[in-house]
Design a protein around this motif. Structure first.
Motif, short mmCIF file in Angstrom:
data_model
loop_
_atom_site.label_atom_id
_atom_site.label_comp_id
_atom_site.label_asym_id
_atom_site.label_seq_id
_atom_site.Cartn_x
_atom_site.Cartn_y
_atom_site.Cartn_z
N ARG A 124 0.86 -1.18 0.00
CA ARG A 124 0.00 0.00 0.00
C ARG A 124 0.89 1.23 0.00
NH1 ARG A 124 -2.06 3.56 3.85
NH2 ARG A 124 -4.25 4.11 3.59
N ALA A 125 0.71 2.09 -1.00
CA ALA A 125 1.53 3.30 -1.10
C ALA A 125 0.64 4.53 -1.22
CB ALA A 125 2.45 3.21 -2.32
N VAL A 126 0.87 5.51 -0.35
CA VAL A 126 0.15 6.78 -0.43
C VAL A 126 0.81 7.59 -1.54
CG1 VAL A 126 -0.49 8.88 0.80
CG2 VAL A 126 -0.45 6.69 2.02
N VAL A 127 0.02 7.98 -2.54
CA VAL A 127 0.58 8.73 -3.67
C VAL A 127 0.26 10.21 -3.62
CG1 VAL A 127 0.93 6.89 -5.36
CG2 VAL A 127 -1.33 7.87 -5.09
N SER A 128 -0.73 10.60 -2.83
CA SER A 128 -0.99 12.02 -2.62
C SER A 128 -1.70 12.22 -1.29
CB SER A 128 -1.80 12.63 -3.77
OG SER A 128 -3.13 12.21 -3.71
N ASP A 129 -1.45 13.38 -0.70
CA ASP A 129 -2.04 13.68 0.61
C ASP A 129 -3.36 14.43 0.49
OD1 ASP A 129 0.06 12.50 1.92
OD2 ASP A 129 1.19 14.37 2.14
N GLN A 130 -3.48 15.31 -0.48
CA GLN A 130 -4.68 16.14 -0.62
C GLN A 130 -5.25 16.01 -2.02
OE1 GLN A 130 -6.18 17.80 1.79
NE2 GLN A 130 -4.65 17.15 3.28
N PRO A 131 -6.28 15.28 -2.27
CA PRO A 131 -6.91 14.36 -1.34
C PRO A 131 -6.06 13.10 -1.19
CG PRO A 131 -7.95 14.16 -3.48
CD PRO A 131 -6.94 15.28 -3.58
N VAL A 132 -6.29 12.36 -0.15
CA VAL A 132 -5.52 11.14 0.08
C VAL A 132 -5.81 10.16 -1.05
CG1 VAL A 132 -5.19 9.16 1.60
CG2 VAL A 132 -5.49 11.43 2.58
N ARG A 133 -4.75 9.69 -1.68
CA ARG A 133 -4.86 8.69 -2.75
C ARG A 133 -3.85 7.60 -2.46
NH1 ARG A 133 -6.56 6.45 -7.03
NH2 ARG A 133 -5.34 6.14 -8.89
N VAL A 134 -4.35 6.37 -2.50
CA VAL A 134 -3.53 5.21 -2.19
C VAL A 134 -3.54 4.27 -3.38
CG1 VAL A 134 -3.31 3.21 -0.66
CG2 VAL A 134 -4.05 5.39 0.28
N ASN A 135 -2.39 3.73 -3.73
CA ASN A 135 -2.28 2.70 -4.75
C ASN A 135 -1.89 1.39 -4.09
OD1 ASN A 135 -3.03 3.97 -7.08
ND2 ASN A 135 -0.96 4.18 -7.90
N TYR A 136 -2.47 0.33 -4.60
CA TYR A 136 -2.14 -1.01 -4.14
C TYR A 136 -1.42 -1.74 -5.27
CZ TYR A 136 -5.35 0.04 -0.40
OH TYR A 136 -5.96 0.62 0.69
N SER A 137 -0.37 -2.46 -4.90
CA SER A 137 0.39 -3.24 -5.88
C SER A 137 0.80 -4.54 -5.21
CB SER A 137 1.62 -2.47 -6.36
OG SER A 137 2.47 -2.17 -5.26
N LEU A 138 1.25 -5.47 -6.03
CA LEU A 138 1.72 -6.74 -5.50
C LEU A 138 3.18 -6.64 -5.11
CD1 LEU A 138 0.05 -9.21 -8.02
CD2 LEU A 138 -0.62 -8.79 -5.65
N THR A 139 3.53 -7.28 -4.03
CA THR A 139 4.93 -7.42 -3.64
C THR A 139 5.55 -8.51 -4.50
OG1 THR A 139 4.41 -9.11 -2.00
CG2 THR A 139 4.38 -6.79 -1.24
N GLU A 140 6.82 -8.73 -4.33
CA GLU A 140 7.48 -9.83 -5.05
C GLU A 140 6.79 -11.16 -4.72
OE1 GLU A 140 11.83 -12.04 -5.24
OE2 GLU A 140 11.74 -9.97 -4.56
N GLN A 141 6.45 -11.33 -3.46
CA GLN A 141 5.76 -12.55 -3.02
C GLN A 141 4.38 -12.66 -3.71
OE1 GLN A 141 5.59 -12.86 1.24
NE2 GLN A 141 4.13 -14.52 1.21
N GLY A 142 3.68 -11.55 -3.83
CA GLY A 142 2.39 -11.55 -4.51
C GLY A 142 2.52 -11.84 -5.99
N ARG A 143 3.53 -11.24 -6.64
CA ARG A 143 3.75 -11.48 -8.07
C ARG A 143 4.14 -12.92 -8.34
NH1 ARG A 143 6.18 -6.58 -7.30
NH2 ARG A 143 8.28 -7.47 -7.41
N ALA A 144 4.73 -13.57 -7.35
CA ALA A 144 5.11 -14.98 -7.52
C ALA A 144 3.89 -15.89 -7.65
CB ALA A 144 5.99 -15.43 -6.35
N LEU A 145 2.71 -15.37 -7.35
CA LEU A 145 1.47 -16.15 -7.50
C LEU A 145 0.99 -16.21 -8.95
CD1 LEU A 145 -0.46 -14.93 -4.38
CD2 LEU A 145 0.33 -17.26 -4.81
N GLU A 146 1.61 -15.46 -9.86
CA GLU A 146 1.14 -15.40 -11.24
C GLU A 146 0.95 -16.78 -11.88
OE1 GLU A 146 0.84 -15.40 -15.36
OE2 GLU A 146 2.73 -15.96 -14.42
N PRO A 147 1.91 -17.70 -11.80
CA PRO A 147 1.68 -19.01 -12.43
C PRO A 147 0.55 -19.79 -11.76
CG PRO A 147 3.87 -18.94 -11.40
CD PRO A 147 3.27 -17.58 -11.28
#
Length: 109
Positions: A67-90
């Motif tokens: 979870r990464a906050v990309v802006s404070d006003q207004p608050v905007r959060v982006n979600y991405s997969l970690t390396e462990q999450g990306r390893a689930l692709e197959p």
């Protein structure tokens, strides 16, 4: 595999990925890359804001989602997969392929 207890592995995997929305979230992030909360909610039919929030928190706690906050006003959060999450692709790809080939036929309306 000789030193792994499959029962323990299955229990751990089911605890993390066996929840209704978790694989759907992972799938969307694999397909689309980082997404905001609203984008994810729109992409996953039927998920409530509460369940999406709880699921994202759990996936973050389990080390699959970042979870990464990309802006404070207004608050905007982006979600991405970690390396462990990306390893689930197959795994996710194999589940989708298996379900397409062997899963139940879609019900006609």
């Amino acid at each position: 595999m000789l030193f792994t207890d499959p029962h323990e592995v299955f229990d751990a995997v089911q605890d993390t990925l066996g929840r209704k929305w978790h694989l759907r979230i992972v799938y969307q992030l694999l397909e689309n890359g980082p997404m905001g909360f609203s984008e994810l909610k729109s992409a996953i039919a039927g998920v409530s804001s509460k369940m999406l929030s709880e699921s994202l928190t759990r996936l973050e706690d389990d080390g699959l989602v970042d979870r990464a906050v990309v802006s404070d006003q207004p608050v905007r959060v982006n979600y991405s997969l970690t390396e462990q999450g990306r390893a689930l692709e197959p795994v996710v790809s194999a589940l989708v392929e298996w379900g397409s080939e062997y899963g139940p036929e879609p019900e006609e309306e």
